[in-house]
Design a protein around this motif. Structure first.
Motif, PDB file in Angstrom:
ATOM      1  N   MET A 237      25.418 -25.419  46.236  1.00  0.00           N
ATOM      2  CA  MET A 237      26.325 -24.810  47.218  1.00  0.00           C
ATOM      3  C   MET A 237      26.081 -25.509  48.563  1.00  0.00           C
ATOM      4  O   MET A 237      25.319 -25.024  49.395  1.00  0.00           O
ATOM      5  CB  MET A 237      26.024 -23.314  47.306  1.00  0.00           C
ATOM      6  N   PRO A 238      26.697 -26.659  48.784  1.00  0.00           N
ATOM      7  CA  PRO A 238      26.325 -27.472  49.943  1.00  0.00           C
ATOM      8  C   PRO A 238      26.713 -26.886  51.305  1.00  0.00           C
ATOM      9  O   PRO A 238      26.113 -27.250  52.302  1.00  0.00           O
ATOM     10  CB  PRO A 238      27.080 -28.788  49.700  1.00  0.00           C
ATOM     11  N   GLU A 239      27.672 -25.989  51.347  1.00  0.00           N
ATOM     12  CA  GLU A 239      28.149 -25.479  52.632  1.00  0.00           C
ATOM     13  C   GLU A 239      27.304 -24.263  53.058  1.00  0.00           C
ATOM     14  O   GLU A 239      27.231 -23.256  52.347  1.00  0.00           O
ATOM     15  CB  GLU A 239      29.641 -25.134  52.479  1.00  0.00           C
ATOM     16  N   THR A 242      28.990 -20.839  53.299  1.00  0.00           N
ATOM     17  CA  THR A 242      29.303 -20.306  51.964  1.00  0.00           C
ATOM     18  C   THR A 242      28.057 -19.700  51.334  1.00  0.00           C
ATOM     19  O   THR A 242      28.121 -18.639  50.703  1.00  0.00           O
ATOM     20  CB  THR A 242      29.850 -21.428  51.062  1.00  0.00           C
ATOM     21  N   GLN A 251      26.446 -12.375  45.395  1.00  0.00           N
ATOM     22  CA  GLN A 251      26.653 -13.326  44.300  1.00  0.00           C
ATOM     23  C   GLN A 251      25.408 -14.142  43.993  1.00  0.00           C
ATOM     24  O   GLN A 251      25.290 -14.701  42.920  1.00  0.00           O
ATOM     25  CB  GLN A 251      27.798 -14.274  44.648  1.00  0.00           C
TER      26      GLN A 251
ATOM     27  N   THR B 178      32.493 -17.103  46.196  1.00  0.00           N
ATOM     28  CA  THR B 178      32.434 -18.513  45.799  1.00  0.00           C
ATOM     29  C   THR B 178      32.384 -18.670  44.282  1.00  0.00           C
ATOM     30  O   THR B 178      32.150 -17.714  43.555  1.00  0.00           O
ATOM     31  CB  THR B 178      31.155 -19.197  46.338  1.00  0.00           C
ATOM     32  N   GLY B 179      32.581 -19.902  43.858  1.00  0.00           N
ATOM     33  CA  GLY B 179      32.364 -20.267  42.466  1.00  0.00           C
ATOM     34  C   GLY B 179      33.489 -19.861  41.539  1.00  0.00           C
ATOM     35  O   GLY B 179      34.567 -19.436  41.966  1.00  0.00           O
ATOM     36  N   THR B 276      35.040 -27.042  48.936  1.00  0.00           N
ATOM     37  CA  THR B 276      33.634 -26.977  49.365  1.00  0.00           C
ATOM     38  C   THR B 276      33.296 -25.578  49.862  1.00  0.00           C
ATOM     39  O   THR B 276      32.248 -25.022  49.516  1.00  0.00           O
ATOM     40  CB  THR B 276      33.365 -28.029  50.465  1.00  0.00           C
ATOM     41  N   ILE B 277      34.187 -25.005  50.650  1.00  0.00           N
ATOM     42  CA  ILE B 277      33.931 -23.648  51.174  1.00  0.00           C
ATOM     43  C   ILE B 277      33.798 -22.645  50.033  1.00  0.00           C
ATOM     44  O   ILE B 277      32.909 -21.799  50.037  1.00  0.00           O
ATOM     45  CB  ILE B 277      35.070 -23.230  52.134  1.00  0.00           C
ATOM     46  N   PHE B 278      34.672 -22.741  49.028  1.00  0.00           N
ATOM     47  CA  PHE B 278      34.637 -21.777  47.926  1.00  0.00           C
ATOM     48  C   PHE B 278      33.773 -22.262  46.758  1.00  0.00           C
ATOM     49  O   PHE B 278      33.742 -21.616  45.711  1.00  0.00           O
ATOM     50  CB  PHE B 278      36.057 -21.495  47.432  1.00  0.00           C
ATOM     51  N   THR B 279      33.084 -23.371  46.949  1.00  0.00           N
ATOM     52  CA  THR B 279      32.300 -23.987  45.868  1.00  0.00           C
ATOM     53  C   THR B 279      33.127 -24.018  44.584  1.00  0.00           C
ATOM     54  O   THR B 279      32.664 -23.648  43.507  1.00  0.00           O
ATOM     55  CB  THR B 279      30.965 -23.236  45.639  1.00  0.00           C
TER      56      THR B 279
END
Lengths: 528, 331
Positions: A237-239, A242, A251, B178-179, B276-279
């Motif tokens: 998860m690079p950001e 996030t 999560q 995310t993801g 990227t923001i939401f992976t």
């Protein structure tokens, strides 16, 4: 009869309710990496790959003791119970192997397997030789000549030159199952589907670029490190925002490197934010050939110009002031010169050196491994340097381009007076020696700006032949003090390694290391 | 002309048109391969430095360069790559060692999930709102609806993505941040709510820009059609307004369809920021990683596949436009 039957049924039902099946406990970790680190042996993605994948699936002959927060992490027996230099040959190290260790696929650890693991990363004729892992591991293996079986329980490793630092390099040399590789016909892609190490977690499944799932190895050879949760899920998860949002939304349970601006929000939501010094150095490597940094007065002036307290404040306290290559908690710190913030002295030194205004150009990146917040940090450094008489130009580039500048060195890039690449200072060869030795002049090594000092060369030569750890540490401390006196870098800060943990996470002991041990973590539902 | 004759003639014309457009696509595809191959070599940096430790020797770098064929002249590399690419072999990722075709295929299918959702959302909303704005052109309703489209185009979608995460995931806790869910993309299905909910925020975020653009185009096209003389005639003949709008929509649709096709092509290309923001492991996420690590085979393969998707989308739109609008066919 009916009443008895009803009673029995009630008891049975009650017992069923009272003893529900124990739910699997899962630790979900959000890494800063943009991809899952290579899980087939030597990981990529920098030390984060070793931290989460390497030390979970595998062991080395020598491991790191990550069980304490109060001292700097050091080496500890891994798959070897003892090791030492051969008294008759200072280029031959002998390792005594741990008995009765089995890989996740039941393959037995023995001398043949260890020799194969050493050879597969140095000899392209060994079955299972992997060119990418060979390259990745090159700085650790370059002085290793060969490995040899002494008997079933002992292995010798020969070095090309006497090398007292070999144990540090062996400590990141993972042992993979030769049986699993043979089963995969030495095809790394096939091995990746069923990898086997001896580590505290076993491979379960992977979704490429999304998640790697490992399960507890209940039969781990070190009972103290049998995981206290059932499953470990690693998510790239690079950001940073996030990662923080994923933690707040429940999560994930554990995030790496929250950005300073998210920390107050994380804390107010009940997350535990932890920091600890570790061997990290955020600095500028300097060009010692071209002016002005070939003059020690200019280097000292730059160091006196920095108000590091202001930097730490800007970073929200997730760093400590950096005055030397090592942070003060390091055992090799010694008593280095402390370049206190003194703008008047800095200006005077520049004038004395005849460089006022003193034009310099730094190559910096927008992001990158261990780079912290490179843009605002570089802007602050620029402002502070300019306040004393420097005229600073920042040449901003992406991480890969900066690595290329670093790799090819000052000779190829003479337009730069310094480069801003943070480094791990975990072991002396990588943390200190590569910046000061002539042998390491770029492009042959990490001495980007071609620093040279005969006094240091002599001490290092002696240290390489000194197999008494205490005496060698004294020599390394001396090198550190000289490097500081010579202002071989523009020292700025040391990261404090922040991570944020959900209230469900208990028992984590943050080590003073780039590596961490996740095995003591327990997951408590609704935990506070 | 009888109905069956007309249909036969129509089919013949369509096939001829489709054949011509497919032939035109071939030089475009070759041009794309040259550009996508050449572009990645123009960027500064070196793919080898990400594979090597900082103090590796030039000999180690040369060893790897030779191993991957980067020591050969670029035209030779291109010829070899092209020969492999036409057989469906796009090489192997430098970073992961996995085949590029499987890396790109997986990422593309993930991106299509959200781009299709965004397309459906944006197209349906934009068409309805744009038609209303065009019908009420110059009136307060038009101004209000136009403001919506301006917001859609102007709001930075990475910012919107973060705001949506903060509101719906962090504060309200109703949608994941995310993801693609606990099983990842392997078993992802839009028909399973437990998984589909992971796509909602990326879809909304991704739909905002096309929503604004398509809405503005629809508005302009409808307003233009409504200003035509034949609309006056329709009204003079006493046709109800709903029928007038229907005629306007039919006339404006081919123009709007072209914009929709372009927008769909852009969406399939993936959004580096949003993914990227939401992976979200789509093409944007894959490309950003490949750019940062100079994973040249992945970059070349991904750009090629995406460009081909774009060409194919435009071809499909052209054919659709031709089927809808006989004037284009005749032209």
């Amino acid at each position: 009869m009916t009443a008895e039957f009803v009673a029995a049924a009630v008891v049975l039902a009650a017992s069923t309710v009272a003893l529900p099946a124990k739910a699997e406990t899962v630790l979900r970790v959000a890494m800063t990496a943009g991809d899952i680190p290579d899980w087939t042996g030597q990981p990529d993605q920098g030390f984060e790959g070793y931290r989460f994948v390497g030390w979970s699936l595998y062991d080395a002959l020598i491991n790191w003791d990550l069980s304490r927060s109060d001292v700097e992490a050091g080496l500890t027996p891994g798959l070897a119970v003892k090791w030492g230099i051969d008294p008759a040959n200072n280029k031959r190290w002998v390792f005594e192997l741990r008995k009765d260790v089995k890989f996740h696929d039941d393959c037995k650890l023995d001398a043949d397997l260890v020799v194969w693991n050493i050879q597969r990363l140095i000899d392209d004729k060994t079955p299972g030789f992997n060119p990418v892992q060979y390259s990745r591991h090159r700085s650790r293996s370059i002085n290793v000549e060969r490995a040899e079986k002494i008997d079933d329980g002992k292995v010798a490793i020969y070095t090309k030159t006497p090398d007292s630092f070999l144990p540090y390099n062996v400590s990141v040399w993972y042992m993979i199952s030769k049986c699993a590789m043979e089963k995969a016909n030495f095809d790394n892609a096939l091995y990746a589907k069923a990898p086997a190490g001896t580590g505290p977690y076993k491979f379960d499944k992977v979704v490429p670029r999304e998640r790697l799932e490992l399960t507890k190895n209940a039969d781990y050879w070190n009972p103290k490190r049998v995981p206290k949760h059932d499953r470990l899920v690693l998510i790239p998860m690079p950001e940073a925002t996030t990662r923080a949002a994923a933690l707040l939304a429940g999560q994930v349970d554990f995030i790496e490197a929250p950005s300073p601006d998210t920390i107050p929000r994380l804390k107010s939501s009940g997350m535990r934010v932890i920091t600890l010094p570790y061997p990290h150095n955020w600095h500028y490597q300097l060009n010692f050939v071209e002016p002005p940094f070939n003059d020690v007065r200019v280097r000292r002036a730059a160091n006196h110009a920095l108000n590091r307290a202001e930097m730490v404040e800007m970073l929200g306290g997730i760093a400590q002031e950096g005055y030397a290559t090592y942070p003060p908690n390091a055992k090799l710190y010694g008593n280095p010169v402390k370049y206190e913030y003194d703008p008047a002295k800095a200006t005077a030194l520049l004038k004395e050196a005849g460089c006022h205004p003193c034009a310099i150009t730094f190559a910096i990146s927008t992001s990158g491994s261990g780079q912290m917040q490179p843009l605002p940090m570089n802007e602050l450094v620029k402002a502070q340097l300019e306040a004393v008489g420097f005229k600073v130009k920042l040449d901003v580039m992406d991480w890969n381009t900066l690595l290329d500048v670093s790799f090819k060195g000052r000779e190829k890039y003479p337009q730069y007076n310094g480069i801003n690449i943070s480094r791990a200072t975990q072991d002396p060869p990588n943390g200190l020696l590569r910046f000061v030795m002539k042998q390491q002049w770029s492009p042959n090594g990490g001495n980007w700006g071609w620093y040279e000092n005969q006094e240091i060369e002599d001490i290092v030569a002696e240290a390489m032949r000194t197999f008494d750890d205490e005496i060698r540490d004294i020599l390394m401390t001396k090198v550190h003090e000289i490097a500081s006196r010579e202002a071989i870098m523009l020292f700025v800060t040391h990261d404090l390694n922040p991570r944020a943990l959900s209230p469900r996470v208990h028992g984590f002991v943050q080590a003073q290391s780039w590596f961490q041990d996740l095995t003591p973590i327990t997951i408590v539902e609704g935990g506070k | 002309m009888t109905s069956s004759c007309w249909h036969a003639e129509f089919k013949k014309l369509m096939w001829a048109y489709a054949g011509r457009r497919i032939i035109y696509a071939v030089p475009i595809a070759i041009g794309v391969t040259v550009i996508c191959f050449g572009l990645v070599f123009l960027a500064p940096g070196d793919p080898m430095v990400n594979l090597l430790p900082p103090d590796a020797s030039p000999a180690d770098a040369a060893y790897l360069r030779k191993l991957y064929g980067f020591d050969q002249p670029v035209p030779v590399q291109y010829a070899k790559w092209l020969l492999r690419a036409v057989t469906g072999d796009l090489g192997t990722s430098l970073q992961t060692g996995r085949p590029v075709i499987s890396e790109v295929g997986r990422a593309l299918s993930n991106t299509i999930v959200i781009s299709l959702g965004a397309v459906l959302l944006a197209f349906s909303l934009a068409f309805v709102l744009g038609t209303l704005a065009g019908y009420y052109a110059g009136r307060p309703a038009d101004r209000a609806l136009t403001a919506v489209s301006v917001v859609g185009v102007s709001v930075p979608n990475y910012w919107l993505g973060m705001v949506l995460i903060i509101v719906f995931s962090v504060e309200l806790g109703v949608l994941p941040a995310t993801g693609m869910g606990s099983a990842g993309s392997d078993t992802f299905s839009l028909f399973n709510w437990e998984q589909a909910k992971y796509a909602i925020l990326p879809v909304i975020t991704l739909s905002m820009v096309p929503l604004g653009i398509i809405m503005r185009n629809t508005r302009a096209a409808i307003a233009e059609v409504l200003a035509n003389d034949f609309v006056q005639t329709l009204r003079a003949k006493g046709l109800p307004e709903t029928m007038v709008i229907r005629h306007a929509v039919r006339n404006a649709f081919p123009q709007v369809l072209a914009v929709m096709g372009l927008q769909f092509g852009y969406l399939v290309g993936g959004s580096i920021l949003i993914e990227t923001i939401f992976t979200w492991p789509g093409t944007g996420f894959l490309l950003s990683k490949a750019i940062l690590t100079r994973d040249i085979p992945v970059l070349q393969g991904a750009i090629l596949v995406l460009a081909m998707c774009f060409v194919a989308t435009n071809l499909a739109v052209d054919l659709l436009q031709t089927a809808i609008d006989p004037r284009i066919r005749r032209a």
